[in-house]
Design a protein around this motif. Structure first.
Motif, mmCIF file in Angstrom:
data_model
loop_
_atom_site.group_PDB
_atom_site.id
_atom_site.type_symbol
_atom_site.label_atom_id
_atom_site.label_comp_id
_atom_site.label_asym_id
_atom_site.label_seq_id
_atom_site.Cartn_x
_atom_site.Cartn_y
_atom_site.Cartn_z
ATOM 1 N N UNK A 4 0.851 -1.189 0.000
ATOM 2 C CA UNK A 4 0.000 0.000 0.000
ATOM 3 C C UNK A 4 0.887 1.239 0.000
ATOM 4 N N UNK A 11 -0.076 10.601 -1.164
ATOM 5 C CA UNK A 11 -1.513 10.734 -1.368
ATOM 6 C C UNK A 11 -1.945 12.187 -1.452
ATOM 7 N N UNK B 18 -9.369 18.913 2.053
ATOM 8 C CA UNK B 18 -8.139 18.127 2.102
ATOM 9 C C UNK B 18 -8.273 16.980 3.109
ATOM 10 N N UNK B 21 -10.574 14.204 1.902
ATOM 11 C CA UNK B 21 -9.930 13.336 0.929
ATOM 12 C C UNK B 21 -8.926 12.407 1.630
ATOM 13 N N UNK B 22 -8.164 12.974 2.535
ATOM 14 C CA UNK B 22 -7.168 12.170 3.251
ATOM 15 C C UNK B 22 -7.828 11.041 4.046
ATOM 16 N N UNK B 25 -8.788 8.331 1.754
ATOM 17 C CA UNK B 25 -7.632 7.589 1.253
ATOM 18 C C UNK B 25 -7.017 6.707 2.345
ATOM 19 N N UNK B 28 -8.983 3.823 2.396
ATOM 20 C CA UNK B 28 -8.563 3.004 1.259
ATOM 21 C C UNK B 28 -7.347 2.162 1.611
ATOM 22 N N UNK B 29 -6.405 2.772 2.336
ATOM 23 C CA UNK B 29 -5.208 2.045 2.750
ATOM 24 C C UNK B 29 -5.559 0.869 3.648
ATOM 25 N N UNK B 32 -7.329 -1.883 1.624
ATOM 26 C CA UNK B 32 -6.376 -2.612 0.779
ATOM 27 C C UNK B 32 -5.604 -3.638 1.611
ATOM 28 N N UNK B 136 -6.315 -6.758 -6.386
ATOM 29 C CA UNK B 136 -5.556 -5.916 -5.452
ATOM 30 C C UNK B 136 -4.805 -4.839 -6.214
ATOM 31 N N UNK B 140 -5.393 -0.787 -5.756
ATOM 32 C CA UNK B 140 -4.268 0.124 -5.535
ATOM 33 C C UNK B 140 -4.203 1.209 -6.603
ATOM 34 N N UNK B 143 -7.075 3.846 -6.416
ATOM 35 C CA UNK B 143 -6.878 4.855 -5.369
ATOM 36 C C UNK B 143 -5.725 5.792 -5.733
ATOM 37 N N UNK B 144 -4.725 5.210 -6.360
ATOM 38 C CA UNK B 144 -3.577 5.995 -6.791
ATOM 39 C C UNK B 144 -3.987 7.004 -7.865
ATOM 40 N N UNK B 147 -5.697 9.906 -6.180
ATOM 41 C CA UNK B 147 -4.827 10.887 -5.525
ATOM 42 C C UNK B 147 -4.141 11.780 -6.553
#
Lengths: 300, 231
Positions: A4, A11, B18, B21-22, B25, B28-29, B32, B136, B140, B143-144, B147
């Motif tokens: 990850x 990010x 901000x 969004x963080x 994410x 999301x981490x 994952x 997977x 990844x 989400x990438x 960002x």
């Protein structure tokens, strides 16, 4: 194996900029200010098929200063067009061209082609009095005459010869007040002064006064900026109802109001018409970066 | 049009967007990680790791509720428009997809526990491994792409879902063959099938995230095969 990688550094690329912004005053950041000559043409769809008002290549000058630069725009029949933009962008100036309210300002010169149902608004033979009856106006601050509620509404029809007998006038007054959504609140005190009403009621009285002379178009210059949210909601509701019978152009500083009441939105910036689009498009996916900056409250 | 969420006149608004969004994410981490752990637990017959996945699931549910709450507050306080509005909407939608990915990871973890208990020689693990790696990577990359506001990469990732669907169908056919060959294996192979199904669904959710990248950047709703909406 994918690990990850969404750690904070990767990010959030914008974070650095945000920190920098905090260290500098906003004015330093504000380098993206455009000059009028940098805005080329209008994006979106300024024209429509059934135009009630048709403006082409309109330029307006106050003496030497040019306030409106080459603006072309159609306002469709039974449509509400909202004009938005920062102070001094020319939206009110442009609105006031539509019923020649600018004639009263010394040194003001209007160029270009402006037509109402195909007739030139600035034609040499045009009498502005009937023009302004056809194109009514409601102002920022409610400005009822220092007369009774009844006379405020009856005055226009009387001088325009629309109604003269008492019975006719009664009917016009009642109809207009009903359409302005004010009748039930004032029907028992029609002889009381209009200035004694609340701000929201006064504004609706002004709208009743405007529609009493059977206009085709109603221009509204920030009609709710002096009103509380409830009075504002009433006026907005009214605007939606009035659209059935009238064509409406409204200047507003409230973006939410523009989004709520209009079908099309025009964004003015430094005297230029930057973007015209369906209101939905303007507020969800504007095409011009200046429109985006303005409606989202960014530096631009 | 370029995406700038740090140029509002209101600095607080910059920060609110901000951190929204963080938060998403970070969720999301976490999600994952859950998928990786669930697949790992299955491959290594590690029921302890599988239990851990089931516990973290609650945390993910909490994340979704927090993202929702903060998004609601931004809407109430700021009435966001244009790209700001699309940012808020996309974060809400992605958080929901992530929460569902978390659910699928939990299902895989439950299957891991069930399959470990049965303790028979694993069949269909190659297929599971293969599809798990593919989804997977999709998750990844999706989400990438978000960002980096990267529409091109989102579209590429989105396209990978078709291959995952094909692999899934072929794996299902194979599992059916196993069951026909050896009816005693049916209950165990069914568990493998459910796992494959969960992994395939994760691919769908990753695809949804890619669609939100396009929505955020381009303002085009391409969900349900409406790619023509892209300018």
């Amino acid at each position: 194996m994918n690990t990850m990688t969404l750690n904070a550094g990767e990010a959030v690329p914008a974070e650095n900029k945000a920190t920098k912004l905090a260290a500098e005053p906003p004015s330093v950041k504000n380098q993206a200010v455009k000059k009028p000559e940098e805005i080329a043409g209008t994006v979106g769809s300024p024209f429509c098929d059934e135009a009630k008002l048709r403006m082409r290549n309109v330029n307006v000058f106050y003496g030497e200063t040019q306030a409106i630069h080459d603006v072309s725009l159609d306002i469709g029949r039974n449509q509400v067009v909202a004009m938005i933009g920062p102070s001094g962008c020319g939206k009110s100036t442009f609105l006031r061209c539509l019923n020649r309210m600018n004639d009263t300002i010394e040194g003001c010169r209007v160029e270009g082609e402006l037509t109402l149902d195909g007739e030139a608004i600035y034609g040499s033979k045009v009498d502005v009095v009937p023009l302004r009856a056809r194109v009514g106006m409601v102002f920022q601050k409610p400005n009822p005459f220092p007369k009774s509620i009844y006379d405020n509404v009856a005055y226009g029809p009387k001088i325009h010869g629309i109604a003269s007998r008492r019975a006719e006038l009664d009917e016009v007054v009642e109809n207009s007040l009903r359409r302005a959504g004010l009748w039930n609140e004032v029907k028992d005190r029609l002889d009381k002064p209009g200035t004694g009403l609340s701000g929201g009621q006064q504004q609706r009285l002004c709208i009743a006064r405007a529609i009493a002379v059977n206009p085709e178009v109603i221009l509204m210059d920030e009609p709710c900026s002096a009103l509380d949210p409830i009075a504002t909601a009433r006026i907005e509701e009214l605007i939606d109802e009035l659209r059935e019978n009238y064509t409406i152009a409204i200047v507003t500083h409230s973006m939410q109001q523009a989004a709520r009441v209009s079908q099309r939105t025009a964004y003015f910036h430094l005297g230029k018409l930057v973007e015209v689009n369906d209101t939905e498009t303007v507020f969800t996916n504007p095409q011009h970066e200046l429109t985006e900056a303005y409606i989202t409250g960014r530096f631009g | 049009m370029e995406m700038h969420f740090d140029q509002h006149i209101s600095r607080q608004f910059n920060e609110d967007l901000e951190s929204l969004k963080t938060e998403m994410l970070e969720m999301g981490g976490l999600v994952t990680r859950q998928v990786a752990d669930a697949v790992e637990a299955l491959a290594n017959a590690d029921s302890e790791l599988a239990e851990k996945v089931l516990q973290v699931e609650e945390e993910i549910d909490r994340c979704e509720m927090e993202v929702d709450e903060h998004a609601t507050l931004i809407i109430a306080k700021r009435q966001p428009a244009a790209s700001d509005l699309r940012m808020v909407m996309s974060v809400i939608r992605i958080a929901r997809d992530l929460e569902r990915v978390g659910d699928e990871a939990s299902k895989v973890a439950k299957m891991a526990i069930a399959l470990t208990d049965e303790g028979t020689a694993p069949r269909g693990y190659t297929e599971i491994r293969h599809i798990a790696n593919a989804v997977r990577k999709m998750l990844n990359d999706a989400l990438d792409a978000y960002t980096r506001f990267d529409v091109k990469s989102a579209m590429e990732t989105l396209a990978e879902d078709e291959q995952v669907d094909m692999d899934y169908r072929s794996a299902v056919r194979e599992m059916i063959t196993y069951m026909m060959e050896d009816p005693r294996s049916i209950s165990r192979v069914m568990n493998v099938l459910w796992t494959l199904r969960s992994l395939e669904r994760i691919g769908d959710h990753a695809k949804n995230i890619c669609e939100q990248v396009v929505y955020l950047v381009k303002g085009a709703d391409i969900r349900h095969g409406n790619e023509k909406n892209m300018r």
